[in-house]
Design an enzyme around this catalytic site. Structure first.
Site: not given
Length: 330
Positions: A21, A190, A294-295, A223, A229, A300, A57, A52
């Site tokens: 995404w 999902q 996600g990265a 998210r 962080k 990451q 997106y 995915d």
């Protein structure tokens, strides 16, 4: 890396699946194309063979980036998951929400999964992804203006044509899954699932376990909220949807960090980050097959992949779950 089969199919996914995404930039304050490609490729080298994405997106950009990232890789060693049923080019279907594309232009997002639209979307996705088949094709959100059987008949046709291997759904209730199953074999659902969003444990998880369907958990780190962080006073970049998400209210950020303080010693003892601990907890939960992560860069991606190697004992899982009972977002 661990791999798990979806439902009763022969499709195996990496338990940590790359969520693309943010790679599309849309609603994430933009993207760095080269870094996103590096992240996907590095994830693959770490054993994250499943990716995915979705047309919405970045309005095609994420699929295009995924297609570029997998060039040169052995296609049958990569599992491509994409979606359909959200469109922004006309007003067919049910209005979903107002947004802006990556160029700052106003767009309206609609839920629409009429037969011809599904077939057309698939052709566009195949072109952008640079492939001739999609491993898992998932309806993004239910379209209440189109009968489920009409939508699923289109997916069944795509399977017969060899353009899609397996059918999945996203954000479906147990009743909607059951209805879809009358037309096409569904292997997965999902859905949003995280430490602070466990509503699916009430009905969807028991249904999927009983009917041998897999669950792909998206936003398992909420998210970024569960990484430790995000601190009070955090400033999100322009265009980042999290700035208006109630999960990121000052009160919730404080609550979540208070919870994370109680479990961070587990992460420290194992030499891992809080985000990695959260990912491992997710894939250890009953009924959860895959966690999407996600990265934005290669570093990451490596961190996410290594979460699969963490060992969590039953006592450690119980310890985390005990402290989760006190965490209620407002």
């Amino acid at each position: 890396m661990e791999y798990r089969k979806l439902g009763e199919s022969d499709l195996e996914l990496s338990v940590i699946t790359f969520g693309a995404w943010a790679a599309g930039g849309w609603m994430w304050g933009g993207t760095e194309r080269a870094e996103s490609i590096d992240a996907i490729r590095e994830a693959y080298h770490q054993g994250v063979t499943s990716i995915d994405t979705a047309p919405v997106y970045g309005q095609g950009l994420s699929e295009e980036i995924v297609g570029e990232a997998i060039k040169g890789l052995q296609r049958d060693k990569v599992q491509i998951l994409t979606k359909f049923g959200l469109q922004w080019e006309n007003n067919s279907g049910e209005f979903y929400f107002k947004s802006k594309n990556n160029q700052g232009k106003d767009i309206n997002i609609y839920k629409y999964a009429g037969r011809e639209a599904v077939l057309k979307e698939c052709e566009t996705s195949l072109r952008l992804l640079g492939t001739d088949y999609i491993d898992l094709y998932q309806i993004h959100w239910n379209d209440p203006t189109t009968p489920i059987d009409e939508t699923m008949e289109a997916v069944e046709l795509l399977i017969q044509q060899g353009k899609v291997r397996y059918a999945g759904v996203c954000n479906y209730t147990a009743d909607q899954m059951q209805e879809a199953e009358r037309t096409v074999a569904i292997v997965s659902n999902q859905v949003h699932y995280s430490m602070v969003n466990r509503k699916i444990e009430e009905v969807v998880v028991p249904y999927c376990i009983a009917n041998k369907k897999s669950i792909l958990a998206y936003s398992p780190m909420e998210r970024g909220l569960l990484t430790g962080k995000i601190k009070p006073g955090h400033i999100f970049s322009e265009g980042d949807h999290r700035s208006a998400n109630r999960s990121f209210s000052p009160e919730n950020i404080v609550q979540v960090n208070t919870f994370l303080d109680k479990i961070k010693h587990l992460a420290k003892d194992k030499g891992v980050s809080l985000g990695q601990l959260v990912l491992k907890w997710t894939i250890e939960k009953p009924g959860i097959t895959i966690a999407l992560a996600g990265a934005r860069n290669a570093e990451q991606a490596v961190q996410n992949a290594k979460a699969a190697d963490i060992h969590l004992s039953a006592d450690e899982m119980n310890y985390i779950n005990m402290h989760l009972e006190d965490l209620i977002l407002v």
